[in-house]
Design an enzyme around this catalytic site. Structure first.
Site, PDB file in Angstrom:
ATOM      1  N   ASP A 136      59.782  54.652  70.241  1.00  0.00           N
ATOM      2  CA  ASP A 136      58.785  55.189  71.160  1.00  0.00           C
ATOM      3  C   ASP A 136      57.616  55.939  70.509  1.00  0.00           C
ATOM      4  OD1 ASP A 136      57.756  55.465  73.710  1.00  0.00           O
ATOM      5  OD2 ASP A 136      58.618  57.444  73.964  1.00  0.00           O
ATOM      6  N   CYS A 190      60.510  37.815  88.277  1.00  0.00           N
ATOM      7  CA  CYS A 190      60.059  38.552  89.471  1.00  0.00           C
ATOM      8  C   CYS A 190      59.918  37.605  90.654  1.00  0.00           C
ATOM      9  CB  CYS A 190      58.702  39.214  89.224  1.00  0.00           C
ATOM     10  SG  CYS A 190      58.787  40.709  88.227  1.00  0.00           S
ATOM     11  N   CYS A 196      58.081  46.758  93.691  1.00  0.00           N
ATOM     12  CA  CYS A 196      57.605  47.896  92.891  1.00  0.00           C
ATOM     13  C   CYS A 196      56.136  48.197  93.189  1.00  0.00           C
ATOM     14  CB  CYS A 196      57.806  47.637  91.405  1.00  0.00           C
ATOM     15  SG  CYS A 196      57.100  46.094  90.830  1.00  0.00           S
ATOM     16  N   CYS A 200      55.085  51.991  95.002  1.00  0.00           N
ATOM     17  CA  CYS A 200      54.459  53.058  94.208  1.00  0.00           C
ATOM     18  C   CYS A 200      53.661  54.008  95.123  1.00  0.00           C
ATOM     19  CB  CYS A 200      53.549  52.451  93.137  1.00  0.00           C
ATOM     20  SG  CYS A 200      52.759  53.742  92.157  1.00  0.00           S
ATOM     21  N   CYS A 216      49.697  57.281  87.664  1.00  0.00           N
ATOM     22  CA  CYS A 216      51.158  57.159  87.568  1.00  0.00           C
ATOM     23  C   CYS A 216      51.807  58.554  87.587  1.00  0.00           C
ATOM     24  CB  CYS A 216      51.501  56.425  86.270  1.00  0.00           C
ATOM     25  SG  CYS A 216      53.260  56.367  85.933  1.00  0.00           S
ATOM     26  N   CYS A 250      63.850  47.969  92.165  1.00  0.00           N
ATOM     27  CA  CYS A 250      63.895  46.658  91.502  1.00  0.00           C
ATOM     28  C   CYS A 250      65.283  46.020  91.664  1.00  0.00           C
ATOM     29  CB  CYS A 250      63.548  46.807  90.021  1.00  0.00           C
ATOM     30  SG  CYS A 250      63.561  45.222  89.165  1.00  0.00           S
TER      31      CYS A 250
HETATM   32 FE1  SF4 Z   1      59.618  42.283  89.538  1.00  0.00          FE
HETATM   33 FE2  SF4 Z   1      61.438  44.252  89.906  1.00  0.00          FE
HETATM   34 FE3  SF4 Z   1      58.885  44.624  90.617  1.00  0.00          FE
HETATM   35 FE4  SF4 Z   1      60.435  42.961  92.034  1.00  0.00          FE
HETATM   36  S1  SF4 Z   1      60.692  45.196  91.832  1.00  0.00           S
HETATM   37  S2  SF4 Z   1      58.310  42.601  91.349  1.00  0.00           S
HETATM   38  S3  SF4 Z   1      61.683  42.059  90.397  1.00  0.00           S
HETATM   39  S4  SF4 Z   1      59.646  44.312  88.535  1.00  0.00           S
END
Ligand code: SF4
Length: 345
Positions: A136, A190, A196, A200, A216, A250
């Site tokens: 990191d 995805c 996601c 947000c 963020c 996710c």
């Molecule tokens: Fe991709 Fe996970 Fe976002 Fe769904 S929640 S778009 S699977 S990163």
């Protein structure tokens, strides 16, 4: 140093054995060239999405050319360690949420020490091997290497995700001078999901995989110094340190996480923070308390600013004495957050 004596199979076997010994869950390999992710990195910087993280621009040269870190580099060994534990139940009251990665020991120290021992053992076992390791804080675009090596795919939340396993992953890299067969990248997993992006709270994603760090919550509560704008303070909701909203939704993160390193299990009071305690504790004691924890990073003023912000969002009049106390803090951003919060009670 010549690499002719380094047999790739032997190097790979040793790295996998050492990685297992030091608690890494995943190991993949990528050729050091072409360099992964530098075009996206440049676009991020050109658009100013890094906010006040000027170090990102300063550290670009070695990210673009890993030979600046290890002149003989041929391969990047990418290591992944799961850190996701189940979140303890919400205690309610005047508490704020802490991002999962910060519940236990500071991963920089812990993984850094393990990498140091691991590379020392590797160089002993494999004469002629040269290494440069980082986790990191070194100038390596780890997410991009994780994608290139097939450890994970890059999700729309801009994180490396191991399909159906986890995105709660600490990534580390070891640059080596041996030429190993690269492991294959994964396809996108995805599909049409966009949970996601839609979840947000601050709309920080300007597109799939494109994060505006300035919006963020993780950036705002950890890296950003000074005031947070009122509209973003409101949207941070209950997040006191970091944010996991784009990971919690996710579908690749199972409700019952796979086992993770016990050093990252939640310390008492570190998953849900007692916000009155943060405001009522003097700055020095606060830093002593968070010794060895990632929660130390924003310093006492950042933590108190965040605590006041969440108390404002909770809107519970019981927080008034602590906020009145915070209103006298020497740091302007703490006073600003306290006044903002008092107005909302
Ligand atoms: Fe991709 Fe996970 Fe976002 Fe769904 S929640 S778009 S699977 S990163």
């Amino acid at each position: 140093m010549s690499t002719s004596n380094l047999q790739p199979e032997r190097v790979e076997t040793e790295i996998r054995a050492e990685a297992k010994r030091y608690g890494f869950d995943e190991v993949r390999f990528a050729s050091a060239f072409p360099v992964a992710g530098i075009d996206e990195y440049d676009r991020f910087l050109e658009d100013g999405l890094n906010g006040t993280m000027e170090w990102m621009a300063k550290s670009r040269p070695p990210r673009a050319d890993p030979r600046q870190l290890l002149p003989s580099v041929r391969t990047i060994a990418v290591l992944g360690m799961r850190y996701g534990h189940a979140r303890p139940p919400d205690p309610g009251g005047l508490t704020g949420k802490v991002a999962c990665y910060a519940w236990g020991r500071d991963y920089h120290n812990l993984i850094g020490k393990r990498l140091h021992r691991m590379t020392r053992n590797l160089r002993t076992a494999l004469p002629g091997l040269e290494t440069y390791a980082g986790v990191d804080s070194r100038p390596i675009i780890e997410r991009a290497w994780a994608q290139q090596s097939g450890m994970g795919f890059l999700g729309k939340n801009a994180l490396a995700i191991i399909p159906a396993k986890s995105s709660y992953l600490f990534l580390a890299s070891i640059l080596i001078n041996a030429e190993l067969a690269p492991t294959k990248p994964l396809r996108d997993h995805c599909g049409s999901c966009r949970r996601c992006l839609d979840t947000c709270p601050t709309s920080a994603f300007i597109g799939p995989g494109q994060l505006d760090a300035r919006r963020c919550i993780s950036y705002l509560t950890i890296e950003h110094k000074g005031r947070i704008s009122a509209d973003l303070m409101e949207k941070t909701g209950r997040w006191f340190f970091g944010c996991d909203d784009c990971q919690e939704v996710c579908p690749h993160n199972p409700a019952n996480p796979l086992p993770a390193d016990p050093d990252f299990a939640p310390r008492p009071g570190h998953a849900w923070m007692d916000l009155e305690w943060v405001l009522n504790t003097d700055d020095e004691s606060l830093m002593q308390h968070f010794q060895g924890s990632p929660i130390r990073r924003p310093g006492p003023t950042g933590l108190k600013r965040n605590a006041a912000t969440v108390l404002g969002n909770l809107g519970d009049a019981a927080a008034r004495p602590a906020l009145l106390h915070a209103r006298t803090h020497p740091d302007e951003s703490v006073r600003h957050a306290a006044v903002w919060a008092l107005d909302r009670l």
